[in-house]
Motif scaffolding. Structure first.
Motif, PDB file in Angstrom:
ATOM      1  N   ASP A  54       0.836  -1.208   0.000  1.00 46.75           N
ATOM      2  CA  ASP A  54       0.000   0.000   0.000  1.00 46.75           C
ATOM      3  C   ASP A  54       0.869   1.255   0.000  1.00 46.75           C
ATOM      4  OD1 ASP A  54      -2.304  -1.537   0.008  1.00 46.75           O
ATOM      5  OD2 ASP A  54      -2.660  -1.295   2.176  1.00 46.75           O
ATOM      6  N   ALA A  55       1.923   1.253   0.821  1.00 48.05           N
ATOM      7  CA  ALA A  55       2.813   2.419   0.905  1.00 48.05           C
ATOM      8  C   ALA A  55       3.572   2.624  -0.403  1.00 48.05           C
ATOM      9  CB  ALA A  55       3.794   2.252   2.069  1.00 48.05           C
ATOM     10  N   LEU A  56       4.035   1.542  -1.009  1.00 45.36           N
ATOM     11  CA  LEU A  56       4.756   1.652  -2.288  1.00 45.36           C
ATOM     12  C   LEU A  56       3.829   2.164  -3.387  1.00 45.36           C
ATOM     13  CD1 LEU A  56       6.770  -1.692  -2.116  1.00 45.36           C
ATOM     14  CD2 LEU A  56       7.750   0.612  -2.011  1.00 45.36           C
ATOM     15  N   ARG A  57       2.633   1.590  -3.470  1.00 40.66           N
ATOM     16  CA  ARG A  57       1.665   1.988  -4.503  1.00 40.66           C
ATOM     17  C   ARG A  57       1.283   3.458  -4.367  1.00 40.66           C
ATOM     18  NH1 ARG A  57      -0.874  -2.901  -4.852  1.00 40.66           N
ATOM     19  NH2 ARG A  57      -1.804  -2.562  -2.836  1.00 40.66           N
ATOM     20  N   ALA A  58       1.141   3.926  -3.128  1.00 39.51           N
ATOM     21  CA  ALA A  58       0.751   5.319  -2.889  1.00 39.51           C
ATOM     22  C   ALA A  58       1.808   6.304  -3.376  1.00 39.51           C
ATOM     23  CB  ALA A  58       0.491   5.536  -1.394  1.00 39.51           C
ATOM     24  N   ARG A  59       3.061   5.900  -3.445  1.00 44.20           N
ATOM     25  CA  ARG A  59       4.142   6.795  -3.852  1.00 44.20           C
ATOM     26  C   ARG A  59       4.548   6.617  -5.315  1.00 44.20           C
ATOM     27  NH1 ARG A  59       6.672   9.423   0.344  1.00 44.20           N
ATOM     28  NH2 ARG A  59       7.093  10.836  -1.374  1.00 44.20           N
ATOM     29  N   ALA A  60       3.944   5.660  -5.992  1.00 43.46           N
ATOM     30  CA  ALA A  60       4.287   5.413  -7.396  1.00 43.46           C
ATOM     31  C   ALA A  60       3.788   6.552  -8.274  1.00 43.46           C
ATOM     32  CB  ALA A  60       3.681   4.089  -7.859  1.00 43.46           C
ATOM     33  N   ASP A  61       4.539   6.790  -9.347  1.00 43.72           N
ATOM     34  CA  ASP A  61       4.200   7.830 -10.306  1.00 43.72           C
ATOM     35  C   ASP A  61       4.602   7.330 -11.680  1.00 43.72           C
ATOM     36  OD1 ASP A  61       3.436  10.350 -11.323  1.00 43.72           O
ATOM     37  OD2 ASP A  61       5.484  11.096 -11.147  1.00 43.72           O
ATOM     38  N   GLY A  62       3.682   7.320 -12.609  1.00 43.12           N
ATOM     39  CA  GLY A  62       3.985   6.840 -13.954  1.00 43.12           C
ATOM     40  C   GLY A  62       3.854   5.327 -14.035  1.00 43.12           C
ATOM     41  N   LEU A  63       4.616   4.738 -14.923  1.00 43.43           N
ATOM     42  CA  LEU A  63       4.615   3.294 -15.119  1.00 43.43           C
ATOM     43  C   LEU A  63       5.170   2.628 -13.868  1.00 43.43           C
ATOM     44  CD1 LEU A  63       4.471   1.286 -17.885  1.00 43.43           C
ATOM     45  CD2 LEU A  63       6.846   1.023 -17.175  1.00 43.43           C
ATOM     46  N   LEU A  64       4.456   1.650 -13.347  1.00 45.12           N
ATOM     47  CA  LEU A  64       4.903   0.954 -12.139  1.00 45.12           C
ATOM     48  C   LEU A  64       5.568  -0.362 -12.515  1.00 45.12           C
ATOM     49  CD1 LEU A  64       5.140   0.602  -9.089  1.00 45.12           C
ATOM     50  CD2 LEU A  64       2.805  -0.355  -9.109  1.00 45.12           C
ATOM     51  N   VAL A  65       6.819  -0.507 -12.096  1.00 46.63           N
ATOM     52  CA  VAL A  65       7.585  -1.732 -12.317  1.00 46.63           C
ATOM     53  C   VAL A  65       7.850  -2.362 -10.961  1.00 46.63           C
ATOM     54  CG1 VAL A  65       9.758  -2.717 -13.136  1.00 46.63           C
ATOM     55  CG2 VAL A  65       8.677  -0.853 -14.414  1.00 46.63           C
ATOM     56  N   ALA A  66       7.410  -3.597 -10.803  1.00 49.29           N
ATOM     57  CA  ALA A  66       7.727  -4.355  -9.593  1.00 49.29           C
ATOM     58  C   ALA A  66       9.025  -5.111  -9.848  1.00 49.29           C
ATOM     59  CB  ALA A  66       6.599  -5.332  -9.272  1.00 49.29           C
ATOM     60  N   LEU A  67       9.950  -5.006  -8.939  1.00 50.23           N
ATOM     61  CA  LEU A  67      11.194  -5.769  -9.042  1.00 50.23           C
ATOM     62  C   LEU A  67      11.008  -7.034  -8.227  1.00 50.23           C
ATOM     63  CD1 LEU A  67      13.781  -2.876  -8.750  1.00 50.23           C
ATOM     64  CD2 LEU A  67      12.950  -4.013 -10.804  1.00 50.23           C
ATOM     65  N   ASP A  68      11.020  -8.176  -8.922  1.00 55.95           N
ATOM     66  CA  ASP A  68      10.664  -9.443  -8.298  1.00 55.95           C
ATOM     67  C   ASP A  68      11.385 -10.573  -9.014  1.00 55.95           C
ATOM     68  OD1 ASP A  68       8.420 -10.745  -6.433  1.00 55.95           O
ATOM     69  OD2 ASP A  68       8.566 -11.933  -8.268  1.00 55.95           O
ATOM     70  N   SER A  95       8.334   4.235 -12.023  1.00 57.84           N
ATOM     71  CA  SER A  95       8.543   3.953 -10.604  1.00 57.84           C
ATOM     72  C   SER A  95       8.883   2.479 -10.454  1.00 57.84           C
ATOM     73  CB  SER A  95       7.279   4.251  -9.796  1.00 57.84           C
ATOM     74  OG  SER A  95       7.005   5.630  -9.770  1.00 57.84           O
ATOM     75  N   LEU A  96       9.985   2.206  -9.781  1.00 56.89           N
ATOM     76  CA  LEU A  96      10.416   0.834  -9.541  1.00 56.89           C
ATOM     77  C   LEU A  96      10.231   0.512  -8.070  1.00 56.89           C
ATOM     78  CD1 LEU A  96      12.937   2.199 -11.561  1.00 56.89           C
ATOM     79  CD2 LEU A  96      12.881  -0.227 -12.024  1.00 56.89           C
ATOM     80  N   ALA A  97       9.519  -0.567  -7.768  1.00 58.67           N
ATOM     81  CA  ALA A  97       9.200  -0.931  -6.395  1.00 58.67           C
ATOM     82  C   ALA A  97      10.053  -2.108  -5.934  1.00 58.67           C
ATOM     83  CB  ALA A  97       7.723  -1.278  -6.269  1.00 58.67           C
ATOM     84  N   ILE A  98      10.758  -1.893  -4.825  1.00 58.77           N
ATOM     85  CA  ILE A  98      11.549  -2.942  -4.187  1.00 58.77           C
ATOM     86  C   ILE A  98      10.891  -3.244  -2.851  1.00 58.77           C
ATOM     87  CG2 ILE A  98      13.775  -3.558  -3.173  1.00 58.77           C
ATOM     88  CD1 ILE A  98      15.094  -1.633  -5.135  1.00 58.77           C
ATOM     89  N   GLY A  99      10.517  -4.490  -2.656  1.00 59.98           N
ATOM     90  CA  GLY A  99       9.890  -4.894  -1.408  1.00 59.98           C
ATOM     91  C   GLY A  99      10.881  -4.960  -0.268  1.00 59.98           C
ATOM     92  N   GLY A 100      10.360  -5.235   0.902  1.00 54.92           N
ATOM     93  CA  GLY A 100      11.189  -5.354   2.097  1.00 54.92           C
ATOM     94  C   GLY A 100      11.668  -6.777   2.312  1.00 54.92           C
ATOM     95  N   ALA A 101      12.008  -7.075   3.534  1.00 58.77           N
ATOM     96  CA  ALA A 101      12.562  -8.381   3.876  1.00 58.77           C
ATOM     97  C   ALA A 101      11.591  -9.519   3.588  1.00 58.77           C
ATOM     98  CB  ALA A 101      12.970  -8.396   5.351  1.00 58.77           C
ATOM     99  N   GLU A 102      10.302  -9.262   3.635  1.00 60.30           N
ATOM    100  CA  GLU A 102       9.302 -10.298   3.354  1.00 60.30           C
ATOM    101  C   GLU A 102       8.968 -10.401   1.864  1.00 60.30           C
ATOM    102  OE1 GLU A 102       8.274 -12.453   5.460  1.00 60.30           O
ATOM    103  OE2 GLU A 102       9.055 -11.531   7.283  1.00 60.30           O
ATOM    104  N   GLY A 103       9.579  -9.555   1.048  1.00 66.05           N
ATOM    105  CA  GLY A 103       9.303  -9.580  -0.388  1.00 66.05           C
ATOM    106  C   GLY A 103       8.124  -8.705  -0.755  1.00 66.05           C
ATOM    107  N   LEU A 104       7.760  -8.745  -2.032  1.00 65.75           N
ATOM    108  CA  LEU A 104       6.627  -7.949  -2.530  1.00 65.75           C
ATOM    109  C   LEU A 104       5.320  -8.704  -2.368  1.00 65.75           C
ATOM    110  CD1 LEU A 104       7.701  -6.324  -5.921  1.00 65.75           C
ATOM    111  CD2 LEU A 104       7.167  -5.157  -3.794  1.00 65.75           C
ATOM    112  N   ASP A 105       4.287  -7.969  -2.083  1.00 61.37           N
ATOM    113  CA  ASP A 105       2.945  -8.531  -2.025  1.00 61.37           C
ATOM    114  C   ASP A 105       2.518  -8.974  -3.421  1.00 61.37           C
ATOM    115  OD1 ASP A 105       0.481  -8.822  -0.291  1.00 61.37           O
ATOM    116  OD2 ASP A 105      -0.332  -7.597  -1.914  1.00 61.37           O
ATOM    117  N   VAL A 106       1.882 -10.130  -3.514  1.00 66.88           N
ATOM    118  CA  VAL A 106       1.435 -10.662  -4.807  1.00 66.88           C
ATOM    119  C   VAL A 106       0.497  -9.672  -5.502  1.00 66.88           C
ATOM    120  CG1 VAL A 106       0.124 -12.523  -5.921  1.00 66.88           C
ATOM    121  CG2 VAL A 106       1.740 -13.046  -4.089  1.00 66.88           C
ATOM    122  N   ALA A 107      -0.376  -9.011  -4.744  1.00 64.32           N
ATOM    123  CA  ALA A 107      -1.316  -8.058  -5.342  1.00 64.32           C
ATOM    124  C   ALA A 107      -0.581  -6.896  -6.010  1.00 64.32           C
ATOM    125  CB  ALA A 107      -2.292  -7.543  -4.288  1.00 64.32           C
ATOM    126  N   LEU A 108       0.513  -6.416  -5.399  1.00 64.01           N
ATOM    127  CA  LEU A 108       1.296  -5.341  -6.011  1.00 64.01           C
ATOM    128  C   LEU A 108       1.968  -5.846  -7.282  1.00 64.01           C
ATOM    129  CD1 LEU A 108       2.530  -2.495  -6.048  1.00 64.01           C
ATOM    130  CD2 LEU A 108       4.371  -3.389  -4.634  1.00 64.01           C
TER     131      LEU A 108
END
Length: 151
Positions: A54-68, A95-108
């Motif tokens: 939720d926090a990552l998605r709220a700060r995204a701008d433009g094309l969202l790329v999940a790094l996974d 916007s490139l999203a890097i998850g935390g120690a638990e990884g990225l949420d599947v929904a993101l």
């Protein structure tokens, strides 16, 4: 291209922080870049991933790329060409999203416009941030015809 790197948590002192600062400064000479840190989630692993997503998605701008680790693998040259093609299609912000120690949420990951893999290896999220910044710098040097990339 305008880059926004979204990362969970703060990098402490040491070589990872210095490396991230180094590549962010080099990248900024070629393309605008923002590094945005969001708070680590609390609770069960599922709750942590959901809160961080939720926090990552709220700060995204433009094309969202999940790094996974399940994302598309690229060579640097192919990724530089892909970024150029995105620009031709009118994409000016990624916007490139890097998850935390638990990884990225599947929904993101499922909601992202694209999913990229940095490596077949599992990387700690702090190291993934450093690798991402270096690769963004490398991509922009390829696009600028700079000799940094020799591959």
């Amino acid at each position: 291209m305008r880059w926004r790197l979204l990362a969970v948590g703060r990098i402490g002192r040491g070589f990872l922080k210095r490396g991230c600062e180094h590549y962010a400064a080099r990248l900024a000479k070629l393309a605008p870049v923002e590094v945005i840190e969001v708070r680590e989630g609390r609770g069960s692993p599922e709750a942590v991933r959901a809160a961080e997503a939720d926090a990552l998605r709220a700060r995204a701008d433009g094309l969202l790329v999940a790094l996974d680790e399940r994302g598309r693998s690229w060579t640097t040259s192919a990724l530089a060409e892909h970024v150029a093609a995105l620009e031709l299609r009118g994409v000016s912000r990624i916007s490139l999203a890097i998850g935390g120690a638990e990884g990225l949420d599947v929904a993101l990951r499922d909601a992202a416009d694209e999913v990229w893999r940095l490596s077949d290896l599992t990387l700690p999220h702090d190291l993934a941030r450093l690798v991402t910044l270096e690769q963004l710098y490398r991509i922009e040097t390829v696009r600028a015809g700079h000799p940094y990339h020799r591959g």
